[in-house]
Write an enzyme that holds these catalytic residues in place. Structure first.
Site, short mmCIF file in Angstrom:
data_model
loop_
_atom_site.label_atom_id
_atom_site.label_comp_id
_atom_site.label_asym_id
_atom_site.label_seq_id
_atom_site.Cartn_x
_atom_site.Cartn_y
_atom_site.Cartn_z
N LYS A 22 97.47 63.24 67.83
CA LYS A 22 97.28 63.84 69.17
C LYS A 22 95.79 64.06 69.44
O LYS A 22 95.29 63.68 70.49
CB LYS A 22 98.02 65.17 69.23
CG LYS A 22 97.59 66.08 70.35
CD LYS A 22 98.35 67.40 70.38
CE LYS A 22 97.79 68.50 69.51
NZ LYS A 22 96.61 69.22 70.04
N ASN A 23 95.11 64.66 68.47
CA ASN A 23 93.72 65.06 68.73
C ASN A 23 92.75 63.88 68.70
O ASN A 23 91.59 64.03 69.08
CB ASN A 23 93.29 66.15 67.74
CG ASN A 23 93.97 67.48 68.06
OD1 ASN A 23 94.57 67.63 69.13
ND2 ASN A 23 93.89 68.43 67.15
N ARG A 93 94.01 72.85 76.99
CA ARG A 93 92.56 73.06 76.96
C ARG A 93 91.80 71.75 76.78
O ARG A 93 90.66 71.63 77.23
CB ARG A 93 92.20 73.98 75.81
CG ARG A 93 92.87 75.30 75.82
CD ARG A 93 92.39 76.10 74.66
NE ARG A 93 90.92 76.15 74.66
CZ ARG A 93 90.21 76.99 75.39
NH1 ARG A 93 90.80 77.87 76.14
NH2 ARG A 93 88.90 76.95 75.36
N CYS A 117 93.20 81.69 75.14
CA CYS A 117 94.20 80.92 74.41
C CYS A 117 94.78 81.82 73.33
O CYS A 117 94.13 82.78 72.89
CB CYS A 117 93.49 79.71 73.81
SG CYS A 117 94.40 78.82 72.57
N ARG A 122 87.90 80.92 72.62
CA ARG A 122 87.61 79.49 72.77
C ARG A 122 86.77 79.16 74.01
O ARG A 122 87.23 78.45 74.91
CB ARG A 122 88.92 78.68 72.75
CG ARG A 122 89.70 78.88 71.48
CD ARG A 122 90.95 78.04 71.44
NE ARG A 122 90.68 76.65 71.17
CZ ARG A 122 91.61 75.70 71.14
NH1 ARG A 122 92.86 76.03 71.39
NH2 ARG A 122 91.31 74.46 70.87
N ASP A 305 93.97 73.86 61.36
CA ASP A 305 95.28 73.42 61.89
C ASP A 305 96.36 73.33 60.81
O ASP A 305 97.51 73.04 61.12
CB ASP A 305 95.13 72.05 62.59
CG ASP A 305 94.36 72.16 63.89
OD1 ASP A 305 94.18 73.28 64.38
OD2 ASP A 305 93.94 71.11 64.42
N ILE A 327 87.55 79.74 61.62
CA ILE A 327 87.27 78.95 62.83
C ILE A 327 87.67 79.70 64.10
O ILE A 327 86.90 79.78 65.06
CB ILE A 327 87.99 77.58 62.77
CG1 ILE A 327 87.67 76.84 61.47
CG2 ILE A 327 87.64 76.73 64.01
CD1 ILE A 327 86.25 76.38 61.30
N ARG A 397 104.39 70.03 72.35
CA ARG A 397 103.04 69.64 72.74
C ARG A 397 102.40 68.76 71.67
O ARG A 397 101.54 67.95 71.98
CB ARG A 397 102.15 70.88 72.91
CG ARG A 397 102.49 71.70 74.11
CD ARG A 397 101.48 72.80 74.25
NE ARG A 397 100.15 72.25 74.09
CZ ARG A 397 99.06 72.96 73.86
NH1 ARG A 397 99.14 74.26 73.74
NH2 ARG A 397 97.88 72.38 73.73
N1 EPU Z 1 83.27 77.18 70.29
C1 EPU Z 1 82.36 77.91 71.01
N2 EPU Z 1 81.84 77.35 72.14
C2 EPU Z 1 82.18 76.09 72.54
C3 EPU Z 1 83.09 75.36 71.79
C4 EPU Z 1 83.63 75.93 70.65
O1 EPU Z 1 82.05 79.05 70.69
O2 EPU Z 1 81.67 75.64 73.58
C5 EPU Z 1 83.87 77.80 69.08
C6 EPU Z 1 85.38 77.99 69.21
O3 EPU Z 1 85.70 79.17 69.91
C7 EPU Z 1 85.83 77.98 67.77
C8 EPU Z 1 84.85 76.99 67.12
O4 EPU Z 1 83.76 76.88 68.02
O5 EPU Z 1 85.66 79.26 67.24
C9 EPU Z 1 85.41 75.62 66.86
O6 EPU Z 1 86.10 75.15 67.99
P1 EPU Z 1 86.14 73.62 68.42
O7 EPU Z 1 85.38 73.46 69.68
O8 EPU Z 1 85.76 72.76 67.27
O9 EPU Z 1 87.69 73.45 68.73
P2 EPU Z 1 88.28 72.52 69.86
O10 EPU Z 1 87.45 71.32 70.00
O11 EPU Z 1 88.57 73.33 71.06
C10 EPU Z 1 89.77 71.05 68.28
C11 EPU Z 1 91.24 70.73 68.18
C12 EPU Z 1 91.99 71.95 67.68
C13 EPU Z 1 91.42 72.34 66.31
C14 EPU Z 1 89.90 72.59 66.43
C15 EPU Z 1 89.24 72.89 65.11
C16 EPU Z 1 91.56 69.04 69.88
C17 EPU Z 1 92.13 68.66 71.18
N3 EPU Z 1 91.73 70.31 69.48
O12 EPU Z 1 89.68 72.12 69.21
O13 EPU Z 1 93.35 71.58 67.53
O14 EPU Z 1 92.04 73.51 65.84
O15 EPU Z 1 89.27 71.43 67.00
O16 EPU Z 1 89.42 71.85 64.22
O17 EPU Z 1 90.99 68.22 69.19
C18 EPU Z 1 95.67 71.94 67.46
O18 EPU Z 1 95.82 70.72 67.41
O19 EPU Z 1 96.62 72.75 67.26
C19 EPU Z 1 94.35 72.49 67.77
C20 EPU Z 1 94.16 73.74 68.19
#
Ligand code: EPU
Length: 418
Positions: A22-23, A93, A117, A122, A305, A327, A397
């Site tokens: 998915k990701n 998101r 969330c 996030r 995850d 995280i 999802r």
């Molecule tokens: N963060 C910030 N500011 C930003 C972006 C991120 O502070 O602008 C913080 C977040 O709040 C978090 C950390 O950085 O504390 C890491 O978040 P990241 O941005 O890496 O997460 P994401 O890109 O929103 C993806 C996956 C998630 C997975 C995380 C961590 C996708 C679509 N989602 O989320 O997947 O948990 O990386 O590996 O790729 C899931 O599949 O259940 C899921 C939540």
């Protein structure tokens, strides 16, 4: 709304397979916005999040349609809108992934802010700062991000935190920008690497994916492509947990083993056994699960995850385990539900102390987010009696045909109207 009913404890046996990730699929679908021609993605899982991304792309004027069970065609050659409405973004998101591609391709993006969330605040400040650094004029108005740029310019982007979707947004935007972009402290997750591979096949010039510094030399155009999405390391890991907690032996076909070191190491450490077989792995749970320490971390560390599913397994370990979540600040919503099944878990800040118990007992529990829901399914397979898992739309999802796959392995699981 549907619920799952699971009758345990159960032994699993037989073979299952790993679906597409998915990701990895979601950013690739967004990357189609950058292409002159059609993008065809193979191995895309049939999931609600994928449907949501399709709706979003169709709303932009792209044509997103299935051309086979897991083959998705996305054609954005006639893209006509830059608008990603709140109604879709609040459901998923990952919709934020259109921000970079839209700004690069159309010179503007009007994308709803995702909001909070279940697993944490996030924010998307790092995505926004990156587009600004590349010359974008970005304003927040009425809950929307409004980005404008005649032509994005290459820049050096340093991420305070190695954000996965943030790195993906910049990769996509930079691929079609003017000049060179350097991403420092980039996310190294395998899904980021898979996206970079696809972009390269489209004509992008990228070096360093999978490392903490990625360099992108912008090009004038990116072409359509056919690409096969990597398989889902988190789904494969979830099946390993299901085998472990039930003390079963199952075969998992085509897991992305190269991307699963941390998951496999923990599985072996707590007493699981694993053999490589043709096209997959045979995994075996054990009688007495060993306690351990887990600290989630960015790749190649232990993935957040997989934290909830391992917690379910460790709730039956022979001793005390400690799980630290680094995280997301609120990713322990499954704890109260696991405790309803008889687990003994106490949370203090970002640490959970999991005191192994002799057995779990079925109860009604509530799914709160995708991976929390998966942990409840894992626990329910080992719990004595009937467990009802409410609000399983979270599972729909992110897990393709979960109940069919588990049923084929011998689980007593079915779906009912809530
Ligand atoms: N963060 C910030 N500011 C930003 C972006 C991120 O502070 O602008 C913080 C977040 O709040 C978090 C950390 O950085 O504390 C890491 O978040 P990241 O941005 O890496 O997460 P994401 O890109 O929103 C993806 C996956 C998630 C997975 C995380 C961590 C996708 C679509 N989602 O989320 O997947 O948990 O990386 O590996 O790729 C899931 O599949 O259940 C899921 C939540």
């Amino acid at each position: 709304m549907d619920k799952f009913v699971i009758e345990g404890p159960t032994k699993l046996s037989g073979t299952t397979f790993t679906s597409g990730s998915k990701n990895a699929s979601l950013p690739m679908m967004a990357a189609a916005i950058l292409a002159d021609g059609a993008v065809v993605l193979n191995n895309v899982p049939r999931l609600r999040d994928i449907d949501t991304m399709c709706k979003l792309l169709n709303g932009l004027g792209c044509i997103c349609e299935w051309r086979g069970e897991n083959r998705l065609k996305v054609d954005c050659s006639s893209i006509s809108s830059d608008f990603a409405p709140y109604d879709l973004v609040r459901k998923m998101r990952a919709s934020i992934l259109v921000l970079g591609p839209l700004t690069a391709r159309l010179g503007s993006a009007h994308v709803s802010l995702p909001g909070g969330c279940a697993i944490g605040v996030r924010p998307v400040n790092l995505h926004i700062a990156a587009i600004k650094a590349m010359g974008g004029d970005v304003q927040i108005e009425n809950g929307y991000i409004k980005a404008k740029a005649k032509k994005l310019r290459g820049a050096t982007i340093y991420f305070d935190i190695p954000t996965v979707t943030g790195t993906e947004n910049v990769l996509m935007a930079a691929a079609l920008s003017e000049g060179k972009t350097v991403i420092k402290n980039a996310a190294k997750e395998p899904e980021v690497v898979d996206l970079a591979r696809m972009l390269k096949k489209m004509g992008a010039r990228i070096e360093g994916e999978g490392e903490s510094t990625i360099e992108i030399e912008g090009v004038d155009r990116l072409c359509g492509v056919e690409f096969t999405v990597m398989s889902d390391r988190i789904e494969a890991g979830t099946f390993m947990c299901a085998a472990m907690i039930t003390g079963s032996e199952i075969t998992i076909k085509n897991p992305p083993l190269d991307a699963m070191d941390a998951i496999i190491d923990k599985f072996l450490e707590i007493g699981g056994e694993l053999e490589r077989v043709d096209d997959g792995i045979l995994v075996r749970g054990c009688e007495r699960i060993k306690p351990t320490m887990i600290k989630t971390a960015v790749y190649p560390g232990f993935p957040t995850d997989m934290q909830a599913q391992f917690m379910a397994v460790l709730s039956l370990a022979d001793g005390t385990s400690i799980i630290e979540e680094t995280i997301f600040e609120n990713r322990f919503m499954h704890v109260a539900e696991l405790n309803r099944l008889g687990a003994n878990i106490v949370v203090s800040g970002n640490r959970a102390v999991v005191e192994g118990v002799d057995g779990l007992v079925g109860a009604s529990v509530m799914a709160t987010d995708l991976r929390a829901s998966a942990s409840l399914v894992v626990a329910a397979l080992a719990a004595k009696g009937k467990t009802e898992i409410l609000r399983i739309y979270h599972l729909d999802r992110g897990y393709e045909s979960l109940e069919e796959k588990l049923k084929r392995l011998g689980a007593k699981i079915w779906r009912e109207k809530q």
